[in-house]
Design a protein around this motif. Structure first.
Motif, PDB file in Angstrom:
ATOM      1  N   THR A  76      -4.401  -7.356   8.430  1.00  0.00           N
ATOM      2  CA  THR A  76      -4.492  -5.942   8.126  1.00  0.00           C
ATOM      3  C   THR A  76      -3.145  -5.473   7.597  1.00  0.00           C
ATOM      4  O   THR A  76      -2.113  -5.710   8.223  1.00  0.00           O
ATOM      5  CB  THR A  76      -4.886  -5.115   9.354  1.00  0.00           C
ATOM      6  OG1 THR A  76      -6.132  -5.598   9.868  1.00  0.00           O
ATOM      7  CG2 THR A  76      -5.040  -3.653   8.979  1.00  0.00           C
ATOM      8  N   PHE A  77      -3.154  -4.834   6.443  1.00  0.00           N
ATOM      9  CA  PHE A  77      -1.955  -4.281   5.837  1.00  0.00           C
ATOM     10  C   PHE A  77      -1.948  -2.769   5.982  1.00  0.00           C
ATOM     11  O   PHE A  77      -3.007  -2.129   5.952  1.00  0.00           O
ATOM     12  CB  PHE A  77      -1.875  -4.652   4.345  1.00  0.00           C
ATOM     13  CG  PHE A  77      -1.719  -6.115   4.083  1.00  0.00           C
ATOM     14  CD1 PHE A  77      -0.464  -6.695   4.052  1.00  0.00           C
ATOM     15  CD2 PHE A  77      -2.826  -6.917   3.868  1.00  0.00           C
ATOM     16  CE1 PHE A  77      -0.314  -8.053   3.811  1.00  0.00           C
ATOM     17  CE2 PHE A  77      -2.685  -8.274   3.620  1.00  0.00           C
ATOM     18  CZ  PHE A  77      -1.427  -8.842   3.595  1.00  0.00           C
ATOM     19  N   TYR A 123      -4.871   1.691   5.251  1.00  0.00           N
ATOM     20  CA  TYR A 123      -4.884   0.278   5.640  1.00  0.00           C
ATOM     21  C   TYR A 123      -5.874  -0.492   4.787  1.00  0.00           C
ATOM     22  O   TYR A 123      -6.805   0.071   4.211  1.00  0.00           O
ATOM     23  CB  TYR A 123      -5.218   0.106   7.130  1.00  0.00           C
ATOM     24  CG  TYR A 123      -6.662   0.347   7.489  1.00  0.00           C
ATOM     25  CD1 TYR A 123      -7.099   1.614   7.853  1.00  0.00           C
ATOM     26  CD2 TYR A 123      -7.596  -0.689   7.479  1.00  0.00           C
ATOM     27  CE1 TYR A 123      -8.418   1.846   8.189  1.00  0.00           C
ATOM     28  CE2 TYR A 123      -8.921  -0.468   7.817  1.00  0.00           C
ATOM     29  CZ  TYR A 123      -9.326   0.802   8.176  1.00  0.00           C
ATOM     30  OH  TYR A 123     -10.644   1.029   8.513  1.00  0.00           O
ATOM     31  N   ALA A 124      -5.669  -1.807   4.723  1.00  0.00           N
ATOM     32  CA  ALA A 124      -6.559  -2.716   4.015  1.00  0.00           C
ATOM     33  C   ALA A 124      -6.733  -3.971   4.846  1.00  0.00           C
ATOM     34  O   ALA A 124      -5.770  -4.494   5.413  1.00  0.00           O
ATOM     35  CB  ALA A 124      -6.011  -3.063   2.633  1.00  0.00           C
ATOM     36  N   GLU A 125      -7.965  -4.453   4.925  1.00  0.00           N
ATOM     37  CA  GLU A 125      -8.289  -5.655   5.673  1.00  0.00           C
ATOM     38  C   GLU A 125      -8.563  -6.804   4.717  1.00  0.00           C
ATOM     39  O   GLU A 125      -9.329  -6.654   3.767  1.00  0.00           O
ATOM     40  CB  GLU A 125      -9.505  -5.424   6.566  1.00  0.00           C
ATOM     41  CG  GLU A 125      -9.268  -4.395   7.656  1.00  0.00           C
ATOM     42  CD  GLU A 125     -10.496  -4.160   8.500  1.00  0.00           C
ATOM     43  OE1 GLU A 125     -10.340  -3.725   9.667  1.00  0.00           O
ATOM     44  OE2 GLU A 125     -11.622  -4.413   8.014  1.00  0.00           O
ATOM     45  N   VAL A 126      -7.933  -7.957   4.998  1.00  0.00           N
ATOM     46  CA  VAL A 126      -8.120  -9.164   4.211  1.00  0.00           C
ATOM     47  C   VAL A 126      -9.052 -10.091   4.968  1.00  0.00           C
ATOM     48  O   VAL A 126      -8.768 -10.453   6.115  1.00  0.00           O
ATOM     49  CB  VAL A 126      -6.786  -9.862   3.924  1.00  0.00           C
ATOM     50  CG1 VAL A 126      -7.025 -11.162   3.162  1.00  0.00           C
ATOM     51  CG2 VAL A 126      -5.867  -8.943   3.137  1.00  0.00           C
ATOM     52  N   TRP A 127     -10.141 -10.467   4.326  1.00  0.00           N
ATOM     53  CA  TRP A 127     -11.149 -11.335   4.927  1.00  0.00           C
ATOM     54  C   TRP A 127     -11.243 -12.646   4.177  1.00  0.00           C
ATOM     55  O   TRP A 127     -11.064 -12.695   2.966  1.00  0.00           O
ATOM     56  CB  TRP A 127     -12.514 -10.655   4.921  1.00  0.00           C
ATOM     57  CG  TRP A 127     -12.624  -9.466   5.828  1.00  0.00           C
ATOM     58  CD1 TRP A 127     -12.026  -8.245   5.668  1.00  0.00           C
ATOM     59  CD2 TRP A 127     -13.383  -9.390   7.033  1.00  0.00           C
ATOM     60  NE1 TRP A 127     -12.368  -7.408   6.703  1.00  0.00           N
ATOM     61  CE2 TRP A 127     -13.205  -8.088   7.553  1.00  0.00           C
ATOM     62  CE3 TRP A 127     -14.203 -10.289   7.717  1.00  0.00           C
ATOM     63  CZ2 TRP A 127     -13.814  -7.672   8.737  1.00  0.00           C
ATOM     64  CZ3 TRP A 127     -14.813  -9.869   8.890  1.00  0.00           C
ATOM     65  CH2 TRP A 127     -14.607  -8.569   9.383  1.00  0.00           C
ATOM     66  N   TRP A 141      -8.399   4.848   6.440  1.00  0.00           N
ATOM     67  CA  TRP A 141      -7.322   5.728   6.838  1.00  0.00           C
ATOM     68  C   TRP A 141      -7.312   5.937   8.341  1.00  0.00           C
ATOM     69  O   TRP A 141      -8.371   6.104   8.961  1.00  0.00           O
ATOM     70  CB  TRP A 141      -7.465   7.103   6.162  1.00  0.00           C
ATOM     71  CG  TRP A 141      -7.409   7.059   4.676  1.00  0.00           C
ATOM     72  CD1 TRP A 141      -8.435   6.810   3.813  1.00  0.00           C
ATOM     73  CD2 TRP A 141      -6.244   7.274   3.870  1.00  0.00           C
ATOM     74  NE1 TRP A 141      -7.987   6.857   2.514  1.00  0.00           N
ATOM     75  CE2 TRP A 141      -6.650   7.142   2.519  1.00  0.00           C
ATOM     76  CE3 TRP A 141      -4.912   7.572   4.152  1.00  0.00           C
ATOM     77  CZ2 TRP A 141      -5.757   7.301   1.464  1.00  0.00           C
ATOM     78  CZ3 TRP A 141      -4.028   7.726   3.102  1.00  0.00           C
ATOM     79  CH2 TRP A 141      -4.455   7.591   1.771  1.00  0.00           C
ATOM     80  N   PHE A 142      -6.123   5.917   8.927  1.00  0.00           N
ATOM     81  CA  PHE A 142      -5.838   6.402  10.263  1.00  0.00           C
ATOM     82  C   PHE A 142      -4.883   7.581  10.142  1.00  0.00           C
ATOM     83  O   PHE A 142      -4.260   7.781   9.092  1.00  0.00           O
ATOM     84  CB  PHE A 142      -5.201   5.315  11.131  1.00  0.00           C
ATOM     85  CG  PHE A 142      -6.169   4.375  11.792  1.00  0.00           C
ATOM     86  CD1 PHE A 142      -6.352   4.407  13.168  1.00  0.00           C
ATOM     87  CD2 PHE A 142      -6.875   3.447  11.060  1.00  0.00           C
ATOM     88  CE1 PHE A 142      -7.228   3.530  13.793  1.00  0.00           C
ATOM     89  CE2 PHE A 142      -7.757   2.572  11.665  1.00  0.00           C
ATOM     90  CZ  PHE A 142      -7.933   2.618  13.037  1.00  0.00           C
ATOM     91  N   LEU A 170       0.861  -1.166   0.000  1.00  0.00           N
ATOM     92  CA  LEU A 170       0.000   0.000   0.000  1.00  0.00           C
ATOM     93  C   LEU A 170       0.903   1.223   0.000  1.00  0.00           C
ATOM     94  O   LEU A 170       1.773   1.351   0.867  1.00  0.00           O
ATOM     95  CB  LEU A 170      -0.904   0.040   1.233  1.00  0.00           C
ATOM     96  CG  LEU A 170      -2.145  -0.863   1.287  1.00  0.00           C
ATOM     97  CD1 LEU A 170      -1.768  -2.335   1.359  1.00  0.00           C
ATOM     98  CD2 LEU A 170      -3.015  -0.476   2.474  1.00  0.00           C
ATOM     99  N   VAL A 171       0.689   2.124  -0.954  1.00  0.00           N
ATOM    100  CA  VAL A 171       1.524   3.302  -1.098  1.00  0.00           C
ATOM    101  C   VAL A 171       0.642   4.535  -1.107  1.00  0.00           C
ATOM    102  O   VAL A 171      -0.182   4.707  -2.009  1.00  0.00           O
ATOM    103  CB  VAL A 171       2.379   3.245  -2.378  1.00  0.00           C
ATOM    104  CG1 VAL A 171       3.231   4.498  -2.497  1.00  0.00           C
ATOM    105  CG2 VAL A 171       3.260   2.000  -2.373  1.00  0.00           C
ATOM    106  N   GLU A 172       0.827   5.403  -0.105  1.00  0.00           N
ATOM    107  CA  GLU A 172       0.064   6.637  -0.003  1.00  0.00           C
ATOM    108  C   GLU A 172       0.777   7.764  -0.742  1.00  0.00           C
ATOM    109  O   GLU A 172       2.005   7.778  -0.840  1.00  0.00           O
ATOM    110  CB  GLU A 172      -0.126   7.057   1.464  1.00  0.00           C
ATOM    111  CG  GLU A 172      -0.810   6.026   2.337  1.00  0.00           C
ATOM    112  CD  GLU A 172       0.169   5.209   3.149  1.00  0.00           C
ATOM    113  OE1 GLU A 172      -0.194   4.778   4.255  1.00  0.00           O
ATOM    114  OE2 GLU A 172       1.317   5.009   2.683  1.00  0.00           O
ATOM    115  N   SER A 173      -0.010   8.722  -1.221  1.00  0.00           N
ATOM    116  CA  SER A 173       0.537   9.919  -1.835  1.00  0.00           C
ATOM    117  C   SER A 173      -0.482  11.043  -1.693  1.00  0.00           C
ATOM    118  O   SER A 173      -1.631  10.813  -1.328  1.00  0.00           O
ATOM    119  CB  SER A 173       0.887   9.692  -3.306  1.00  0.00           C
ATOM    120  OG  SER A 173      -0.268   9.383  -4.064  1.00  0.00           O
ATOM    121  N   GLY A 174      -0.061  12.262  -1.989  1.00  0.00           N
ATOM    122  CA  GLY A 174      -0.956  13.404  -1.995  1.00  0.00           C
ATOM    123  C   GLY A 174      -0.838  14.318  -0.801  1.00  0.00           C
ATOM    124  O   GLY A 174      -1.481  15.376  -0.778  1.00  0.00           O
ATOM    125  N   GLY A 175      -0.039  13.950   0.181  1.00  0.00           N
ATOM    126  CA  GLY A 175       0.147  14.820   1.325  1.00  0.00           C
ATOM    127  C   GLY A 175       0.963  16.046   0.964  1.00  0.00           C
ATOM    128  O   GLY A 175       1.552  16.133  -0.112  1.00  0.00           O
TER     129      GLY A 175
END
Length: 121
Positions: free
Chosen positions: A109-110, A97-101, A36-37, A4-9
């Motif tokens: 949780t990633f 974050y991402a949750e795998v079910w 998001w946290f 997971l790669v965030e951007s835009g801040g």
């Protein structure tokens, strides 16, 4: 490998807007919920928003309701956080974050590494 790669801040004045993106790669087909946290200096990590990838049901922290909007583009494996009317108290590192079910069981949780949002007064 799931990433997971965030951007835009960035830096924005109070009242301004930013749009954060979280791009996922790897095995993403089992993701059920993403969100998001955030963590401000000297404070605990705080829930911001989440979205069900099937159906689009969303949930927001009271502190951001009416100002932030979470959305997803499943074809692009991307989740967004549109942040409007930003306040200095929104200053924090924002983590995706991402949750795998599996069926109805949360397995993992990633997390991304975060993107800095700074709001000046």
């Amino acid at each position: 490998q799931v990433q997971l790669v965030e951007s835009g801040g960035g830096l924005v004045q109070a009242g301004g807007s930013l749009r954060l993106s979280c791009v996922t790669s790897g095995r993403t087909s089992s993701f059920h919920t993403m969100g998001w946290f955030r963590q401000a200096p000297g404070k605990e990590r705080e829930f911001v928003a989440s979205i069900r990838l099937n159906g689009g049901t969303t949930y927001y922290a009271d502190s951001v309701k009416g100002r932030f909007t979470i959305s997803s583009d499943n074809a692009k494996n991307t989740v967004y956080l549109q942040m409007n009317n930003l306040k200095p108290e929104d200053t924090a590192v924002y983590y995706c974050y991402a949750e795998v079910w599996v069926r109805r069981t949360l397995m993992r949780t990633f997390w991304g590494q975060g993107t800095q949002v700074t709001v000046s007064s």
